[in-house]
Design a protein around this motif. Structure first.
Motif, PDB file in Angstrom:
ATOM      1  N   PHE A 254       0.840  -1.191   0.000  1.00  0.00           N
ATOM      2  CA  PHE A 254       0.000   0.000   0.000  1.00  0.00           C
ATOM      3  C   PHE A 254       0.881   1.249   0.000  1.00  0.00           C
ATOM      4  O   PHE A 254       1.866   1.337   0.731  1.00  0.00           O
ATOM      5  CB  PHE A 254      -0.889   0.028   1.242  1.00  0.00           C
ATOM      6  N   GLU A 255       0.509   2.220  -0.809  1.00  0.00           N
ATOM      7  CA  GLU A 255       1.210   3.497  -0.838  1.00  0.00           C
ATOM      8  C   GLU A 255       0.337   4.645  -0.350  1.00  0.00           C
ATOM      9  O   GLU A 255       0.849   5.660   0.113  1.00  0.00           O
ATOM     10  CB  GLU A 255       1.717   3.777  -2.256  1.00  0.00           C
ATOM     11  N   ALA A 256      -0.976   4.519  -0.468  1.00  0.00           N
ATOM     12  CA  ALA A 256      -1.885   5.546   0.042  1.00  0.00           C
ATOM     13  C   ALA A 256      -1.968   5.439   1.565  1.00  0.00           C
ATOM     14  O   ALA A 256      -1.709   4.383   2.150  1.00  0.00           O
ATOM     15  CB  ALA A 256      -3.268   5.373  -0.586  1.00  0.00           C
ATOM     16  N   GLU A 257      -2.317   6.548   2.191  1.00  0.00           N
ATOM     17  CA  GLU A 257      -2.480   6.567   3.648  1.00  0.00           C
ATOM     18  C   GLU A 257      -3.856   5.996   3.984  1.00  0.00           C
ATOM     19  O   GLU A 257      -4.879   6.665   3.831  1.00  0.00           O
ATOM     20  CB  GLU A 257      -2.335   7.989   4.187  1.00  0.00           C
ATOM     21  N   LEU A 258      -3.868   4.765   4.453  1.00  0.00           N
ATOM     22  CA  LEU A 258      -5.118   4.089   4.769  1.00  0.00           C
ATOM     23  C   LEU A 258      -5.076   3.555   6.199  1.00  0.00           C
ATOM     24  O   LEU A 258      -4.005   3.206   6.707  1.00  0.00           O
ATOM     25  CB  LEU A 258      -5.364   2.929   3.793  1.00  0.00           C
ATOM     26  N   PRO A 259      -6.238   3.449   6.853  1.00  0.00           N
ATOM     27  CA  PRO A 259      -6.291   2.973   8.245  1.00  0.00           C
ATOM     28  C   PRO A 259      -6.199   1.445   8.321  1.00  0.00           C
ATOM     29  O   PRO A 259      -7.169   0.756   8.661  1.00  0.00           O
ATOM     30  CB  PRO A 259      -7.653   3.488   8.721  1.00  0.00           C
ATOM     31  N   LEU A 260      -5.015   0.907   8.012  1.00  0.00           N
ATOM     32  CA  LEU A 260      -4.842  -0.538   8.013  1.00  0.00           C
ATOM     33  C   LEU A 260      -3.374  -0.883   8.207  1.00  0.00           C
ATOM     34  O   LEU A 260      -2.494  -0.023   8.110  1.00  0.00           O
ATOM     35  CB  LEU A 260      -5.371  -1.145   6.703  1.00  0.00           C
ATOM     36  N   GLU A 261      -3.129  -2.155   8.484  1.00  0.00           N
ATOM     37  CA  GLU A 261      -1.761  -2.651   8.569  1.00  0.00           C
ATOM     38  C   GLU A 261      -1.454  -3.440   7.307  1.00  0.00           C
ATOM     39  O   GLU A 261      -2.186  -4.367   6.949  1.00  0.00           O
ATOM     40  CB  GLU A 261      -1.584  -3.548   9.794  1.00  0.00           C
ATOM     41  N   ASP A 262      -0.369  -3.074   6.638  1.00  0.00           N
ATOM     42  CA  ASP A 262       0.060  -3.758   5.425  1.00  0.00           C
ATOM     43  C   ASP A 262       0.730  -5.075   5.822  1.00  0.00           C
ATOM     44  O   ASP A 262       1.727  -5.083   6.539  1.00  0.00           O
ATOM     45  CB  ASP A 262       1.039  -2.871   4.651  1.00  0.00           C
ATOM     46  N   MET A 263       0.193  -6.194   5.323  1.00  0.00           N
ATOM     47  CA  MET A 263       0.698  -7.504   5.692  1.00  0.00           C
ATOM     48  C   MET A 263       1.716  -8.066   4.697  1.00  0.00           C
ATOM     49  O   MET A 263       2.208  -9.168   4.895  1.00  0.00           O
ATOM     50  CB  MET A 263      -0.474  -8.490   5.826  1.00  0.00           C
ATOM     51  N   LYS A 264       2.031  -7.318   3.634  1.00  0.00           N
ATOM     52  CA  LYS A 264       2.953  -7.822   2.627  1.00  0.00           C
ATOM     53  C   LYS A 264       4.205  -6.970   2.450  1.00  0.00           C
ATOM     54  O   LYS A 264       5.201  -7.453   1.912  1.00  0.00           O
ATOM     55  CB  LYS A 264       2.239  -7.937   1.265  1.00  0.00           C
ATOM     56  N   ALA A 265       4.160  -5.715   2.872  1.00  0.00           N
ATOM     57  CA  ALA A 265       5.258  -4.799   2.563  1.00  0.00           C
ATOM     58  C   ALA A 265       6.612  -5.313   3.036  1.00  0.00           C
ATOM     59  O   ALA A 265       7.630  -5.153   2.351  1.00  0.00           O
ATOM     60  CB  ALA A 265       4.977  -3.428   3.173  1.00  0.00           C
ATOM     61  N   ALA A 266       6.645  -5.940   4.191  1.00  0.00           N
ATOM     62  CA  ALA A 266       7.915  -6.397   4.745  1.00  0.00           C
ATOM     63  C   ALA A 266       8.343  -7.751   4.211  1.00  0.00           C
ATOM     64  O   ALA A 266       9.488  -8.162   4.413  1.00  0.00           O
ATOM     65  CB  ALA A 266       7.809  -6.456   6.279  1.00  0.00           C
ATOM     66  N   ARG A 267       7.451  -8.444   3.507  1.00  0.00           N
ATOM     67  CA  ARG A 267       7.736  -9.836   3.156  1.00  0.00           C
ATOM     68  C   ARG A 267       7.788 -10.115   1.663  1.00  0.00           C
ATOM     69  O   ARG A 267       8.480 -11.030   1.227  1.00  0.00           O
ATOM     70  CB  ARG A 267       6.670 -10.747   3.782  1.00  0.00           C
ATOM     71  N   SER A 268       7.060  -9.373   0.868  1.00  0.00           N
ATOM     72  CA  SER A 268       6.982  -9.683  -0.559  1.00  0.00           C
ATOM     73  C   SER A 268       8.229  -9.182  -1.274  1.00  0.00           C
ATOM     74  O   SER A 268       8.644  -8.039  -1.109  1.00  0.00           O
ATOM     75  CB  SER A 268       5.733  -9.038  -1.172  1.00  0.00           C
ATOM     76  N   GLY A 269       8.820 -10.047  -2.091  1.00  0.00           N
ATOM     77  CA  GLY A 269      10.130  -9.796  -2.675  1.00  0.00           C
ATOM     78  C   GLY A 269      10.296  -8.448  -3.362  1.00  0.00           C
ATOM     79  O   GLY A 269       9.708  -8.204  -4.402  1.00  0.00           O
ATOM     80  N   LEU A 270      11.090  -7.568  -2.757  1.00  0.00           N
ATOM     81  CA  LEU A 270      11.515  -6.290  -3.330  1.00  0.00           C
ATOM     82  C   LEU A 270      10.353  -5.353  -3.671  1.00  0.00           C
ATOM     83  O   LEU A 270      10.523  -4.415  -4.449  1.00  0.00           O
ATOM     84  CB  LEU A 270      12.374  -6.535  -4.581  1.00  0.00           C
ATOM     85  N   THR A 271       9.187  -5.561  -3.103  1.00  0.00           N
ATOM     86  CA  THR A 271       8.049  -4.724  -3.478  1.00  0.00           C
ATOM     87  C   THR A 271       8.301  -3.247  -3.212  1.00  0.00           C
ATOM     88  O   THR A 271       7.844  -2.391  -3.971  1.00  0.00           O
ATOM     89  CB  THR A 271       6.768  -5.177  -2.761  1.00  0.00           C
ATOM     90  N   LEU A 272       9.053  -2.927  -2.183  1.00  0.00           N
ATOM     91  CA  LEU A 272       9.267  -1.524  -1.839  1.00  0.00           C
ATOM     92  C   LEU A 272      10.112  -0.792  -2.880  1.00  0.00           C
ATOM     93  O   LEU A 272      10.050   0.435  -2.983  1.00  0.00           O
ATOM     94  CB  LEU A 272       9.921  -1.413  -0.465  1.00  0.00           C
ATOM     95  N   LEU A 273      10.884  -1.532  -3.674  1.00  0.00           N
ATOM     96  CA  LEU A 273      11.752  -0.897  -4.665  1.00  0.00           C
ATOM     97  C   LEU A 273      11.277  -1.057  -6.104  1.00  0.00           C
ATOM     98  O   LEU A 273      11.613  -0.228  -6.959  1.00  0.00           O
ATOM     99  CB  LEU A 273      13.174  -1.461  -4.553  1.00  0.00           C
ATOM    100  N   ARG A 274      10.520  -2.115  -6.396  1.00  0.00           N
ATOM    101  CA  ARG A 274      10.173  -2.368  -7.801  1.00  0.00           C
ATOM    102  C   ARG A 274       9.465  -1.192  -8.484  1.00  0.00           C
ATOM    103  O   ARG A 274       9.795  -0.857  -9.631  1.00  0.00           O
ATOM    104  CB  ARG A 274       9.340  -3.649  -7.908  1.00  0.00           C
ATOM    105  N   PRO A 275       8.491  -0.526  -7.837  1.00  0.00           N
ATOM    106  CA  PRO A 275       7.852   0.607  -8.527  1.00  0.00           C
ATOM    107  C   PRO A 275       8.824   1.730  -8.862  1.00  0.00           C
ATOM    108  O   PRO A 275       8.770   2.313  -9.953  1.00  0.00           O
ATOM    109  CB  PRO A 275       6.781   1.069  -7.532  1.00  0.00           C
ATOM    110  N   GLU A 276       9.719   2.053  -7.931  1.00  0.00           N
ATOM    111  CA  GLU A 276      10.683   3.118  -8.188  1.00  0.00           C
ATOM    112  C   GLU A 276      11.735   2.675  -9.200  1.00  0.00           C
ATOM    113  O   GLU A 276      12.230   3.491  -9.987  1.00  0.00           O
ATOM    114  CB  GLU A 276      11.348   3.550  -6.884  1.00  0.00           C
ATOM    115  N   ARG A 277      12.078   1.404  -9.192  1.00  0.00           N
ATOM    116  CA  ARG A 277      13.030   0.912 -10.178  1.00  0.00           C
ATOM    117  C   ARG A 277      12.479   1.104 -11.596  1.00  0.00           C
ATOM    118  O   ARG A 277      13.185   1.588 -12.489  1.00  0.00           O
ATOM    119  CB  ARG A 277      13.306  -0.579  -9.936  1.00  0.00           C
ATOM    120  N   VAL A 278      11.201   0.755 -11.802  1.00  0.00           N
ATOM    121  CA  VAL A 278      10.570   0.955 -13.104  1.00  0.00           C
ATOM    122  C   VAL A 278      10.543   2.435 -13.465  1.00  0.00           C
ATOM    123  O   VAL A 278      10.814   2.828 -14.604  1.00  0.00           O
ATOM    124  CB  VAL A 278       9.156   0.355 -13.110  1.00  0.00           C
TER     125      VAL A 278
END
Length: 383
Positions: A254-278
């Protein structure tokens, strides 16, 4: 053809029946695979799957009768219980909470002011279990009013990334939040088909946002009208992201500010960088208002942080249950109503280009493009 094409015309029930009949063996394999996953990963018995399948079939009838009709027709044509077909199309919801976390997907859109041809471009790498590649194909449908859809689909399912004759397209990214729950909401893959059944952007928004949801997901939607929007959805919440400098990219957090806990950001392979890499790979061409399909393909073939990059390869250290790679890569020109697709691995395979107006012809055949074997070391040839 590396990627099979199933093109059907008629009422939605007729089209579903024809698809089911022509892919019955693939549907059987897909049903067996997901019934095993539902049992082993989610602890669902055969009776549980039938019960949930009926629940989601009732949801489909209320959400979009054309989807319900296609599900019923597909089940009849494939000789499968309709509840199993409905459950397949709700596989995201039924697999939630299984502990499997390393699926991925990287999606992007480029606005027409920033492309060389003035066309809206939409693309995605779909990362998932390797075994699903063999039961996945391109599904083309055209109803009696002439409304047509061309989408990637796992056997027994109705949609994934694709485009329609109105020039509207969608790409999918898996998200997971602490709001995800069991219940009678609209499954994520129904939302994807709902977008593809929409003849304009505003209707696509309503098909995603103005409905009850029980799972999280991301839908990057763009159209030939020249706009793109990313919708992050969760039960009872949603957010929207808009392009920056002509580019819109997304992965599995998730990138938008939403009232929830992201359950994949810390675990899914390189997700935090792939959008910026593209974005980094495309921003120079975008600044020159010259992005071409060859730039998009090159970004989708990127191997930064191999094997977990945008072009995902199997990790030799991963166990069988955790195996994940780029099953298919899809690139769309929404103004031309054209879709190009490459199987695994897209870095070493040519793309097969299909024009929506051609896929229903008896002798339809794709045109090969972006073939690495024909490349002399320079950028891939343009369409």
């Amino acid at each position: 053809m590396d990627t099979p094409l199933i093109a059907v015309e008629g009422t939605y029930e007729e089209m579903g029946a024809e698809v089911g009949h022509r892919t019955a063996d693939l549907v059987e394999r897909s049903v067996e695979t997901y019934l095993r996953r539902f049992r082993d990963k989610s602890g669902l018995s055969s009776a549980d799957v039938l019960r949930w399948g009926q629940t989601f079939l009732d949801v489909a009838r209320a959400y979009d009768p054309s989807i319900a009709a296609m599900l019923a027709g597909l089940a009849a044509g494939a000789g499968q219980p309709v509840e199993h077909i409905a459950a397949l199309n709700a596989r995201t919801e039924l697999l939630d909470g299984t502990g499997y976390h390393d699926d991925g997907c990287t999606a992007l859109a480029v606005l027409p002011k920033y492309t060389r041809d003035g066309h809206t471009l939409l693309a995605q790498n779909w990362d998932w279990h390797p075994e699903q590649g063999a039961v996945t194909f391109l599904l083309a449908t055209r109803d009696p009013e002439g409304f047509a859809v061309l989408t990637l689909a796992e056997a027994g399912m109705l949609a994934k990334s694709g485009l329609n004759s109105a020039g509207l397209g969608v790409c999918a990214n898996r998200l997971q939040s602490d709001r995800d729950q069991a219940g009678a909401g609209v499954p994520y893959h129904f939302l994807l088909r709902g977008v593809l059944q929409s003849d304009r952007m505003s209707r696509a928004h309503r098909k995603v946002l103005d409905v009850p949801r029980v799972s999280s997901g991301n839908l990057l939607i763009a159209d030939a009208g020249g706009e793109a929007i990313d919708l992050e959805v969760a039960p009872g919440a949603f957010g929207a992201l808009l392009p920056r400098d002509g580019l819109l990219t997304h992965a599995n957090h998730f990138e938008a500010e939403l009232p929830l806990e992201d359950m994949k950001a810390a675990r899914s392979g390189l997700t935090l960088l792939r959008p910026e890499r593209v974005r980094h790979l495309l921003e120079d061409a975008a600044a020159e208002r010259a992005v071409g399909l060859e730039h998009v393909v090159a970004a989708l073939r990127d191997h930064y942080s191999f094997p977990d990059g945008v072009c995902r390869h199997l990790d030799p250290d991963a166990g069988p249950a955790e195996e994940c790679h780029t099953v298919y890569s899809v690139v769309m020109d929404l103004d031309a109503r054209e879709l190009a697709i490459a199987g695994a691995p897209p870095c070493a395979r040519p793309y097969e280009r299909w024009a929506l107006e051609e896929v229903f012809k008896p002798d339809a055949a794709p045109e090969l493009c972006f073939d690495p074997a024909a490349d002399d070391g320079r950028r891939p040839p343009a369409w």
